[in-house]
Design an enzyme around this catalytic site. Structure first.
Site, PDB file in Angstrom:
ATOM      1  N   ASP A 135      -0.630   8.815   0.250  1.00 29.00           N
ATOM      2  CA  ASP A 135       0.669   8.761  -0.420  1.00 29.00           C
ATOM      3  C   ASP A 135       0.454   8.165  -1.800  1.00 29.00           C
ATOM      4  O   ASP A 135      -0.303   7.192  -1.957  1.00 29.00           O
ATOM      5  CB  ASP A 135       1.649   7.890   0.380  1.00 29.00           C
ATOM      6  CG  ASP A 135       3.090   8.058  -0.077  1.00 29.00           C
ATOM      7  OD1 ASP A 135       3.356   7.922  -1.286  1.00 29.00           O
ATOM      8  OD2 ASP A 135       3.951   8.313   0.779  1.00 29.00           O
ATOM      9  N   ALA A 147       4.079  -2.667   4.389  1.00 31.04           N
ATOM     10  CA  ALA A 147       3.199  -2.309   5.498  1.00 31.04           C
ATOM     11  C   ALA A 147       2.788  -0.850   5.416  1.00 31.04           C
ATOM     12  O   ALA A 147       1.616  -0.501   5.587  1.00 31.04           O
ATOM     13  CB  ALA A 147       3.894  -2.589   6.832  1.00 31.04           C
ATOM     14  N   TYR A 148       3.750   0.020   5.155  1.00 32.24           N
ATOM     15  CA  TYR A 148       3.456   1.442   4.983  1.00 32.24           C
ATOM     16  C   TYR A 148       2.460   1.639   3.847  1.00 32.24           C
ATOM     17  O   TYR A 148       1.449   2.342   3.994  1.00 32.24           O
ATOM     18  CB  TYR A 148       4.748   2.209   4.689  1.00 32.24           C
ATOM     19  CG  TYR A 148       4.520   3.651   4.307  1.00 32.24           C
ATOM     20  CD1 TYR A 148       4.419   4.634   5.278  1.00 32.24           C
ATOM     21  CD2 TYR A 148       4.417   4.025   2.967  1.00 32.24           C
ATOM     22  CE1 TYR A 148       4.208   5.958   4.927  1.00 32.24           C
ATOM     23  CE2 TYR A 148       4.205   5.341   2.598  1.00 32.24           C
ATOM     24  CZ  TYR A 148       4.096   6.315   3.587  1.00 32.24           C
ATOM     25  OH  TYR A 148       3.878   7.625   3.229  1.00 32.24           O
ATOM     26  N   CYS A 149       2.742   1.012   2.717  1.00 33.57           N
ATOM     27  CA  CYS A 149       1.896   1.174   1.538  1.00 33.57           C
ATOM     28  C   CYS A 149       0.484   0.664   1.787  1.00 33.57           C
ATOM     29  O   CYS A 149      -0.499   1.318   1.429  1.00 33.57           O
ATOM     30  CB  CYS A 149       2.533   0.446   0.357  1.00 33.57           C
ATOM     31  SG  CYS A 149       1.642   0.674  -1.179  1.00 33.57           S
ATOM     32  N   SER A 151      -1.111   0.400   4.616  1.00 34.21           N
ATOM     33  CA  SER A 151      -1.845   1.249   5.555  1.00 34.21           C
ATOM     34  C   SER A 151      -2.312   2.539   4.894  1.00 34.21           C
ATOM     35  O   SER A 151      -3.393   3.049   5.203  1.00 34.21           O
ATOM     36  CB  SER A 151      -0.979   1.552   6.779  1.00 34.21           C
ATOM     37  OG  SER A 151       0.182   2.276   6.437  1.00 34.21           O
TER      38      SER A 151
END
Length: 236
Positions: A135, A147-149, A151
């Site tokens: 991403d 957390a998304y970033c 990972s």
């Protein structure tokens, strides 16, 4: 369909970008195996087009390893692995660790274990590829979804590590998209604001990701690279 060819595995291909890429590959006569988490229209569509559907739970090590064993029961070789499975959560008070663990599980642990345990399947195909769908937000960080970033940034690091580990037999690359297609229900104000964030200012659709995937599969001299497919966001 060329059923003698080694299949391509696409994780999380039941909707959106994964679905589009899987259908395009099938249209070219490329056998496809895909994982899915829940039944949806895209899963039915892929089955109708001849893809092999394997239900998977990437929320735990046990679920990931069970999927790998299931996969090996369907094929003894792979042309490529496309790690498309993803989750999108915002941390909520009191549940930060749970969200972080889920993000790491689907975006890092699943690709990590699948790559390691399926190396032998890839080595039986020439050429062979691994492609990680990352991403563009990993480039900048995210105040709303750290957390998304984190990972996804970890997945970018895995691209480099596996590219070094598996060379020269297996090429390993990534694709980092940004604003490929809107969701149903996104209003005009939101769409205009998001489009203004990139230099090109368009909603390109999933075909641009398929074009990027096709490039990585076809080019014999690219490994350890993550393609930014972001419409020039880094220029703003």
């Amino acid at each position: 369909m060329n059923t003698s060819a080694a299949p391509i595995l696409i994780t999380g291909a039941g909707q959106r970008i994964g679905l589009h890429c899987a259908l395009r590959l099938l249209d070219e006569g490329q056998p496809v195996i895909f994982s899915y988490r829940s039944e949806r229209e895209g899963v039915r569509l892929l089955r109708e087009h001849g893809a092999t559907a394997l239900r998977a739970d990437f929320s735990s090590e046990a679920g990931i390893l069970a999927f790998i064993e299931q996969l090996k029961g369907h094929t003894d070789r792979l042309r490529a692995i496309v790690h498309n499975a993803s989750d999108w959560e915002t941390e909520t008070p009191g549940h930060e660790a749970e969200v972080f663990q889920r993000m790491v599980g689907v975006h890092m642990l699943a690709p990590y274990l699948i790559n390691l345990h399926c190396e032998e399947l890839l080595r039986r195909s020439t050429p062979a590829d691994i492609v990680h769908l990352s991403d563009d937000v990993a480039r900048t960080g995210s105040a709303k979804r750290p957390a998304y970033c984190a990972s996804k940034a970890g997945l970018d690091s895995l691209t480099l590590s596996f590219a070094a580990r598996f060379a020269p037999a297996i090429k390993v690359n990534g694709i980092a998209p940004a604003l490929i297609q809107f969701n149903e229900g996104d209003d005009d104000e939101y769409r205009a604001r998001r489009l203004a964030e990139s230099a090109l200012g368009i909603e390109p659709g999933a075909e641009v990701i398929y074009q990027s995937l096709r490039y990585l599969l076809d080019n014999p001299y690219v490994t350890g690279t993550t393609l930014a497919v972001n419409g020039g966001r880094h220029l703003r």
